[in-house]
Design an enzyme around this catalytic site. Structure first.
Site, PDB file in Angstrom:
ATOM      1  N   ASP A 211      43.970  -4.794  13.482  1.00 25.77           N
ATOM      2  CA  ASP A 211      43.454  -3.423  14.053  1.00 25.77           C
ATOM      3  C   ASP A 211      44.474  -2.977  14.947  1.00 25.77           C
ATOM      4  OD1 ASP A 211      41.532  -2.859  12.022  1.00 25.77           O
ATOM      5  OD2 ASP A 211      40.012  -3.264  13.464  1.00 25.77           O
TER       6      ASP A 211
ATOM      7  N   HIS B 212      15.442 -12.423 -18.010  1.00 29.02           N
ATOM      8  CA  HIS B 212      15.726 -11.400 -16.796  1.00 29.02           C
ATOM      9  C   HIS B 212      14.742 -11.726 -15.768  1.00 29.02           C
ATOM     10  CE1 HIS B 212      18.003  -9.389 -19.744  1.00 29.02           C
ATOM     11  NE2 HIS B 212      18.457  -8.779 -18.843  1.00 29.02           N
TER      12      HIS B 212
ATOM     13  N   LYS C  99      32.426  -7.382  12.931  1.00 29.46           N
ATOM     14  CA  LYS C  99      33.855  -7.917  13.511  1.00 29.46           C
ATOM     15  C   LYS C  99      33.444  -8.809  14.774  1.00 29.46           C
ATOM     16  CE  LYS C  99      36.584  -3.955  12.134  1.00 29.46           C
ATOM     17  NZ  LYS C  99      37.504  -2.735  12.493  1.00 29.46           N
TER      18      LYS C  99
HETATM   19  P1  NAP Z   1      31.720   0.534  16.008  1.00 31.28           P
HETATM   20  O1  NAP Z   1      31.905  -0.707  16.399  1.00 31.28           O
HETATM   21  O2  NAP Z   1      30.376   0.671  15.318  1.00 31.28           O
HETATM   22  O3  NAP Z   1      31.904   1.564  17.184  1.00 31.28           O
HETATM   23  C1  NAP Z   1      31.779   3.009  17.204  1.00 31.28           C
HETATM   24  C2  NAP Z   1      31.870   3.738  18.556  1.00 31.28           C
HETATM   25  O4  NAP Z   1      31.830   5.007  17.959  1.00 31.28           O
HETATM   26  C3  NAP Z   1      31.003   3.567  19.456  1.00 31.28           C
HETATM   27  O5  NAP Z   1      31.755   3.467  20.678  1.00 31.28           O
HETATM   28  C4  NAP Z   1      30.034   4.390  19.285  1.00 31.28           C
HETATM   29  O6  NAP Z   1      29.513   4.874  20.675  1.00 31.28           O
HETATM   30  C5  NAP Z   1      30.786   5.578  19.107  1.00 31.28           C
HETATM   31  N1  NAP Z   1      29.961   6.597  18.275  1.00 31.28           N
HETATM   32  C6  NAP Z   1      29.527   6.368  17.087  1.00 31.28           C
HETATM   33  N2  NAP Z   1      29.104   7.558  16.385  1.00 31.28           N
HETATM   34  C7  NAP Z   1      28.815   8.523  17.524  1.00 31.28           C
HETATM   35  C8  NAP Z   1      28.611   9.811  17.640  1.00 31.28           C
HETATM   36  N3  NAP Z   1      28.060  10.368  16.648  1.00 31.28           N
HETATM   37  N4  NAP Z   1      28.897  10.495  18.650  1.00 31.28           N
HETATM   38  C9  NAP Z   1      29.589  10.069  19.756  1.00 31.28           C
HETATM   39  N5  NAP Z   1      30.180   8.705  19.351  1.00 31.28           N
HETATM   40  C10 NAP Z   1      29.938   7.892  18.539  1.00 31.28           C
HETATM   41  O7  NAP Z   1      32.770   1.004  14.986  1.00 31.28           O
HETATM   42  P2  NAP Z   1      34.356   0.700  14.752  1.00 31.28           P
HETATM   43  O8  NAP Z   1      34.450  -0.440  13.935  1.00 31.28           O
HETATM   44  O9  NAP Z   1      35.174   0.777  16.076  1.00 31.28           O
HETATM   45  O10 NAP Z   1      34.874   1.945  13.796  1.00 31.28           O
HETATM   46  C11 NAP Z   1      34.991   3.220  14.543  1.00 31.28           C
HETATM   47  C12 NAP Z   1      35.717   4.042  13.501  1.00 31.28           C
HETATM   48  O11 NAP Z   1      37.168   3.718  13.480  1.00 31.28           O
HETATM   49  C13 NAP Z   1      35.009   4.276  11.959  1.00 31.28           C
HETATM   50  O12 NAP Z   1      35.285   5.700  11.725  1.00 31.28           O
HETATM   51  C14 NAP Z   1      36.050   3.579  11.308  1.00 31.28           C
HETATM   52  O13 NAP Z   1      36.177   3.922   9.973  1.00 31.28           O
HETATM   53  C15 NAP Z   1      37.255   3.625  11.981  1.00 31.28           C
HETATM   54  N6  NAP Z   1      38.147   2.615  11.669  1.00 31.28           N
HETATM   55  C16 NAP Z   1      39.526   2.972  11.117  1.00 31.28           C
HETATM   56  C17 NAP Z   1      40.404   1.954  10.892  1.00 31.28           C
HETATM   57  C18 NAP Z   1      41.647   2.322  10.088  1.00 31.28           C
HETATM   58  O14 NAP Z   1      42.144   1.618   9.695  1.00 31.28           O
HETATM   59  N7  NAP Z   1      41.974   3.601  10.027  1.00 31.28           N
HETATM   60  C19 NAP Z   1      40.089   0.460  11.327  1.00 31.28           C
HETATM   61  C20 NAP Z   1      38.866   0.407  11.871  1.00 31.28           C
HETATM   62  C21 NAP Z   1      38.143   1.461  12.291  1.00 31.28           C
HETATM   63  P3  NAP Z   1      28.210   4.198  21.326  1.00 31.28           P
HETATM   64  O15 NAP Z   1      28.790   3.102  22.181  1.00 31.28           O
HETATM   65  O16 NAP Z   1      27.578   5.326  22.329  1.00 31.28           O
HETATM   66  O17 NAP Z   1      27.351   3.727  20.084  1.00 31.28           O
END
Ligand code: NAP
Length: 426
Positions: A248, A39, A210
């Site tokens: 997406d 280990h 991404k």
């Molecule tokens: P990301 O690239 O990290 O972007 C996050 C975004 O949310 C940024 O614009 C950020 O703003 C904002 N944000 C984060 N926390 C915040 C808060 N507490 N208050 C206000 N704004 C906030 O993430 P992502 O890949 O786009 O994913 C975002 C969400 O989408 C996640 O919940 C993810 O699970 C969901 N998602 C779902 C699917 C689906 O198939 N349903 C697919 C992809 C993603 P700032 O610019 O100010 O940092």
């Protein structure tokens, strides 16, 4: 022997093990196989050092060689696989820790003698052990063979993803010889360089990789390039080149179009029901970019509202839309019948009481979409429904993006009903 005495030399030195083995050889335990194990709780040594260790353990007279090391990075596991496939003796090779999880599953593919599972989640004898239930029913361990193709979701964190449940169940149902893994990856480029065999066929990509994924691919689909994010990587079988896609975008936009068409008695014109609509995207990250690009491509007028105004401004500029500070969204209602899409993690478990916009502002929207899918009905969606809007859940986007990934991975049409049934039953 009692269970904990079965392999009594697993924690002692090869010298003592040798002596022990001599003492039992040919005696009452002649049916007993002896595992001699080493280990390393600090790291995973180099290939050369691992090879030397195997030789030293073999020299003790062990029937079965076992080496457990520690993964500081998921690429450490590749060295264990290399030793495993070349081993001349029965070999157990496990790499401990969350980053070593794939060693515990793919050892069935690479010829490992056995793997370990726990009876209860979290009750482990070494870090990173999955449950027996997951090994057998999530990863279909008994079906894994040397020619099993490997898929997985790359992210950090990645444990929350539902993709492994979905894809493994689909693979099992349609008889595809593949396994889909959680891949906790720190350095995407290094991961892709290390696992470069054609057996590693395709990957889904999530936070925070991404945008980096776009740079790591040999070729990128034009839509993914325009969005600036790749959520699906496929290794082309003919030349091993990595091709990047963004599913997406299609997943979310199709779900929203279906929501609007449903509201308009299912009419299926070729013109998108998004054309001409005012489409407000909350968030400017990976999902926000996909939604903003998609809505614009369908002829909507797009407004980006984001916590960091500068990110909203940059995205609005890139797609030809307007920007808004998130704080101003509550008082934004230039017209009725707008569409709202939340692409931030606001409202996601465990902070289910949060919402990105006040309820009173929701009456101006005809459809509200939330990318968050844990929980399925977020506070935003609940309040939107109460305000009279059509709602579209993140689960619809999730399934839509998964159809696209499946088609990219396999070249076959996605069995959509099967995907839906699996997610509904989960
Ligand atoms: P990301 O690239 O990290 O972007 C996050 C975004 O949310 C940024 O614009 C950020 O703003 C904002 N944000 C984060 N926390 C915040 C808060 N507490 N208050 C206000 N704004 C906030 O993430 P992502 O890949 O786009 O994913 C975002 C969400 O989408 C996640 O919940 C993810 O699970 C969901 N998602 C779902 C699917 C689906 O198939 N349903 C697919 C992809 C993603 P700032 O610019 O100010 O940092």
């Amino acid at each position: 022997m009692k269970p904990n005495e079965t392999f009594p030399i697993s924690a002692i030195s090869p010298k003592v093990a040798h002596e022990f083995y001599d003492s039992i050889r040919g005696k009452t335990f002649n049916k007993t196989k002896v595992i001699v194990s080493s280990h390393n709780y600090q790291l995973t040594p180099s290939i050369e050092d691992l090879g030397n260790l195997v030789a030293r353990i073999q020299a003790t007279g062990a029937d079965i060689v076992k080496i457990a090391t520690t993964a500081l990075d998921i690429t450490d596991v590749a060295r264990m696989f290399q030793i495993m496939v070349h081993s001349q003796v029965p070999f157990i090779g496990l790499v401990m820790g969350d980053r070593g999880l794939i060693s515990r599953i793919l050892s069935a593919k690479f010829g490992g003698y056995l793997t370990f599972g726990t009876l209860e989640s979290g009750v482990v004898s070494a870090p990173g052990q999955p449950t027996l239930k997951d090994l057998l029913y999530l990863y279909n361990l008994r079906q894994l063979a040397p020619d099993t193709k490997v898929f997985g979701i790359i992210g950090k964190p990645v444990g929350h993803s539902k993709s492994p449940i979905l894809f493994n169940e689909v693979f099992k149902s349609i008889g595809l010889n593949g396994v889909y893994l959680f891949l906790l990856v720190d350095d995407l480029a290094n991961f892709l360089r290390t696992y470069s065999s054609t057996d590693f066929v395709g990957f889904s990509v999530t936070i925070p990789h991404k945008e980096t994924a776009l740079k790591c691919c040999d070729e990128v689909d034009p839509v993914a390039k325009s969005i600036g994010a790749v959520n699906c990587i496929v290794r082309r079988p003919t030349d091993g080149k990595l091709i990047g896609y963004n599913t997406d975008y299609v997943g979310a936009i199709t779900a929203i179009e279906n929501g609007l068409r449903g509201k308009h008695n299912g009419s299926s014109t070729t013109i998108s029901p998004l054309a001409g609509k005012l489409f407000v995207v909350i968030g400017a990250g990976g999902a926000g970019k996909a939604l903003a690009y998609g809505a614009k491509a369908k002829g909507a007028r797009v407004v980006i509202a984001n916590r960091t105004y500068d990110h909203a401004r940059k995205l609005a500029y890139a797609i030809g839309g307007d920007a808004l500070a998130l704080a101003d969204l509550d008082n934004y209602h230039p017209e009725d019948g707008m569409i709202l899409a939340n692409t931030t993690s606001i409202g996601m478990q465990p902070k289910v009481d949060e919402t990105p916009v006040s309820k009173h502002a929701l009456k101006y929207y005809s459809l509200v979409f939330d990318a968050v899918y844990t929980p399925k009905i977020t506070r935003l969606l609940k309040e939107a429904e109460e305000s009279g809007a059509t709602i579209v859940t993140g689960l619809e986007m999730f399934m839509g993006q998964a159809y696209g990934q499946y088609e990219n991975f396999t070249g076959l049409p996605a069995p959509k009903e099967l995907f839906r049934k699996i997610m509904e039953n989960y």
